[in-house]
Enzyme design. Sequence first.
Site, mmCIF file in Angstrom:
data_model
loop_
_atom_site.group_PDB
_atom_site.id
_atom_site.type_symbol
_atom_site.label_atom_id
_atom_site.label_comp_id
_atom_site.label_asym_id
_atom_site.label_seq_id
_atom_site.Cartn_x
_atom_site.Cartn_y
_atom_site.Cartn_z
ATOM 1 N N THR A 106 21.286 16.792 95.495
ATOM 2 C CA THR A 106 22.176 16.920 96.645
ATOM 3 C C THR A 106 21.492 16.439 97.919
ATOM 4 O OG1 THR A 106 23.246 18.805 95.620
ATOM 5 C CG2 THR A 106 23.515 18.585 98.000
ATOM 6 N N PHE A 155 19.787 29.196 90.565
ATOM 7 C CA PHE A 155 21.065 28.771 89.996
ATOM 8 C C PHE A 155 20.778 28.407 88.549
ATOM 9 C CE2 PHE A 155 18.903 25.051 91.677
ATOM 10 C CZ PHE A 155 18.962 24.168 90.614
ATOM 11 N N TYR A 203 13.980 -12.005 95.979
ATOM 12 C CA TYR A 203 13.655 -11.842 94.563
ATOM 13 C C TYR A 203 14.690 -11.041 93.780
ATOM 14 C CZ TYR A 203 11.376 -7.886 96.932
ATOM 15 O OH TYR A 203 11.116 -6.828 97.744
#
Lengths: 539, 539
Positions: free
Chosen positions: A166, A98, A351
């Site tokens: 994703t 992609f 903390y």
Amino acid sequence: MGSIDANLATSFLGGFKPLDLDDLRTQLHQAVDFITDYYKHVDSHPVLAQVEPGYLRRILPPTPPGPAAAFDSVLHELRRGVLPGMTHWASPSFFAYFPATNSAASLAGDLVASALNPVAFTWLASPAATELEALVLDWLAHLLRLPQRFHHGGAGRGGGVLLATTSEAMLCTLVAARDAALRRAGGGAGVAALPRLVAYGSDQTHSTFVKACRIAGFDPALVRCVATRPESEFALEPARLREAMEADAAAGLVPAYVCVTVGTTSSTAVDPVGPIAEVASLFGAWVHVDAAYAGSACICPEFRGYLDGVERADSVSLSPHKWLLTCLDCTCLWVRDTRPLTEALETDPEYLRNGPSESGRVTDLKDLQVGVGRRFRGLKLWMVLRAYGADNLQAHIRGDVDMARAFEGMCFRLRPRGGMGEEQAAAENRKLLELINASGRAYMTHTVLGPKYVLRFAVGSTLTEHRHVAQAWELIKEMAHAVIMSTTVTTTTTAAAALPPPPPMLLLLLLLQQRGRSLTIRRMKPYCYSRLISQLGDY
Amino acid sequence: MGSIDANLATSFLGGFKPLDLDDLRTQLHQAVDFITDYYKHVDSHPVLAQVEPGYLRRILPPTPPGPAAAFDSVLHELRRGVLPGMTHWASPSFFAYFPATNSAASLAGDLVASALNPVAFTWLASPAATELEALVLDWLAHLLRLPQRFHHGGAGRGGGVLLATTSEAMLCTLVAARDAALRRAGGGAGVAALPRLVAYGSDQTHSTFVKACRIAGFDPALVRCVATRPESEFALEPARLREAMEADAAAGLVPAYVCVTVGTTSSTAVDPVGPIAEVASLFGAWVHVDAAYAGSACICPEFRGYLDGVERADSVSLSPHKWLLTCLDCTCLWVRDTRPLTEALETDPEYLRNGPSESGRVTDLKDLQVGVGRRFRGLKLWMVLRAYGADNLQAHIRGDVDMARAFEGMCFRLRPRGGMGEEQAAAENRKLLELINASGRAYMTHTVLGPKYVLRFAVGSTLTEHRHVAQAWELIKEMAHAVIMSTTVTTTTTAAAALPPPPPMLLLLLLLQQRGRSLTIRRMKPYCYSRLISQLGDY
């Protein structure tokens, strides 16, 4: 062992200052020049690295140096040692996987974020980091016309978070859905019902879905990859999903999660969001929409239809590091209700306790993600949206779609000829792909759709212009010719065997060719070519 | 609908070029100047942001702009809108949480990585990205004197991977350990035995451990946080662990994973790696060493002892984004055998298949992490090691330790006086912390150790020099005075009630004060003050 006041008078002994301002300025400016020089000449490199495994160990020493090195010489090693082994995702002739788009604004934002380097696990640990992230997610939700329930500034309990990828978006929502399903399944015995939970996608859903399910403790045997068909454009069919869910429910299993994809990896197929969500709702399953790549197109009103039905989903994710000019990593996750996520992912160690968190007036983003620490990803995405504005981002999408009209996003292959079987056709296409990629002039990848091995041509790298697509097309034709000339066709007994082999120039047929076997390449849009598939006889 | 050749002749329609080289150069140089200016004046900002929740929405518009903005004006908004809401981790007076150290080399490396922007999920997708990452992990393993089995270049099947955070390192190893335990537990029924798996840490183990266990599907009721004691310096005691594991095994549960911490978040306690691993081995449990922060000190031979016994561990993680001058995010995970990880995390979709992966000669890093996509983190870590060399990195650690000798890493508190109970003491210390942080002159945080609310003072920000520690000490004294002057002591009936209140200047007693109640602050090392605790009567 004197008093602290006395000890503090001791001067800093070492002379090493890793953030010395003069060094910092000089070296970062050098890095900027390195980058611009890289982009300027990126198309002089082979797109796919032409190196053998282990190449780098033959160049660089096996142990770290003792003394410091001049920054110049480090950049030199980078240029001479590292660059030749890169596969150049930034190349205008990169058509594989992609597009990982990028921009000056994104790079500047990422750089500043790395310099500020806040670890905004809680709001208090850096309010601006949390608030800018929430704001920019609302901005993008606005552009995508996501319902108000997905906005931080909306009336509901929804909102977004920036994650790495994703995969993380899927994992976080899976865990939220899992815990919600465990509560529904009752029994109160913690994870006792986990071995009965089922998750659903299609056989085109990204492979990371199965991985995320496994990480979240789902039984791999209960992750359903519902079969798709060419006739349905490789989209998940609501009727088939319902069938699977009903069978599982009847068997005492618990449908927990459905992954809907807007733009699959193999072929950019679009699952119908609304109808799928309707089926899922019958079983109380969580609906996640994975719009990683194609979702970015939905910032243009004319393409927004692909998200229709999203108002019925529980969560949506989209990765600006794919098609929205933002460097890795940057995935947006929006949920309609943050509570199931925080119930699953919240930590509350002493903390990190603080007033604002306890007031309930702020969002602590650590509770919406896998880890606790986090990068300030909101800054680069904000820079992109702020600097370019919606108008330019839409122009960017439309510009890519324009190129796509010529070629983008298509799966194609050398068509079997002279009675070739599928196996020989696959071998031939594999050979074609090898030749193309070994040339260094372009890089493409493949997939398998149904029984067919096809090549993918994903246009959209930031520097890609029409001429690069044209050059790639010439390259494909040239290599197709070479393949055809070198292939001995083994005649098989399929019907196609009767057809005479067409002349070489015409052999490169698109899977998505016109009806009637015209040899013209069709105009097409990447985000919707799954729609075209059904129009075509020879998918 | 013409031929592709004709379509490709169309010129690019939009004028928007997000990687225009002139813009890129100009804007990145501007970003560099922004950064150097920021560092130059960082101590002019309040360290802890002094803003109210929602402040940013009162400054920035709720929806994204349509038109583009000049880059100057974007930087202006960043300066005027975002910076005032930041908590400045880069400030030399930042003593909260942990130091997120940084360097010119790291920033330059991160910037170049973002520009190259490879998505090296497989070796082929960018060989240099994979190989540089593997090499730099070997380099760091070498500096840490990790056994050869943790090296990619070692004789075995081990190696490292760069992940986002310790949380991801824990999650990946947990999932590997979980699946291995499920295989051991037999039954062959997938995750059927998952509800019987147990994971172990101490009550000082980082909170993300419990979170990671929950994500991986462990029953939260079966995540054992073994109690530690001041007498044992808050370290996990092998005998207590063994007791817990034996009880679980006797009850038919399956001990699967033990997390050992080298440098806990609250107090930098060091669990004894070797003895813990020995106990774990009796039950076949996976041993992970979380050396996120303190591990970096082990690049110095004199501090390497804290990792003794690591050769018995299955995995080790360490975050250079804490103490090794590398900006977020960057966590090293080394495993002695990659196979359990890849078995749990491998994906093999058709669209990523390639020759080198199938040859078995390369490592695909996607199979050693949660997601599939990934940043090129190896570059910045390589730049840090390459540019500075081992000598300077060791000097950096030693320089911090030198400051630590004056103050670092200590937990301290206003000692209860005049018959105060613990509750009132905690309230008073909370007040002290609020005053310190509201001043904007320094930022510290707190924790609870045993029954005591204490303040943490974590020295180590890259720009911190002795004078900043000295200023912080003055600030603490000033604010302690203010607190004491404003407090009405409610006498309680504890033994301490008999003691007369000491004069204000002397009230700020370290938890770690000398025996015999000397008011001198002891020299101490951050990575080992847990060792000092046992030397001190009033921990």
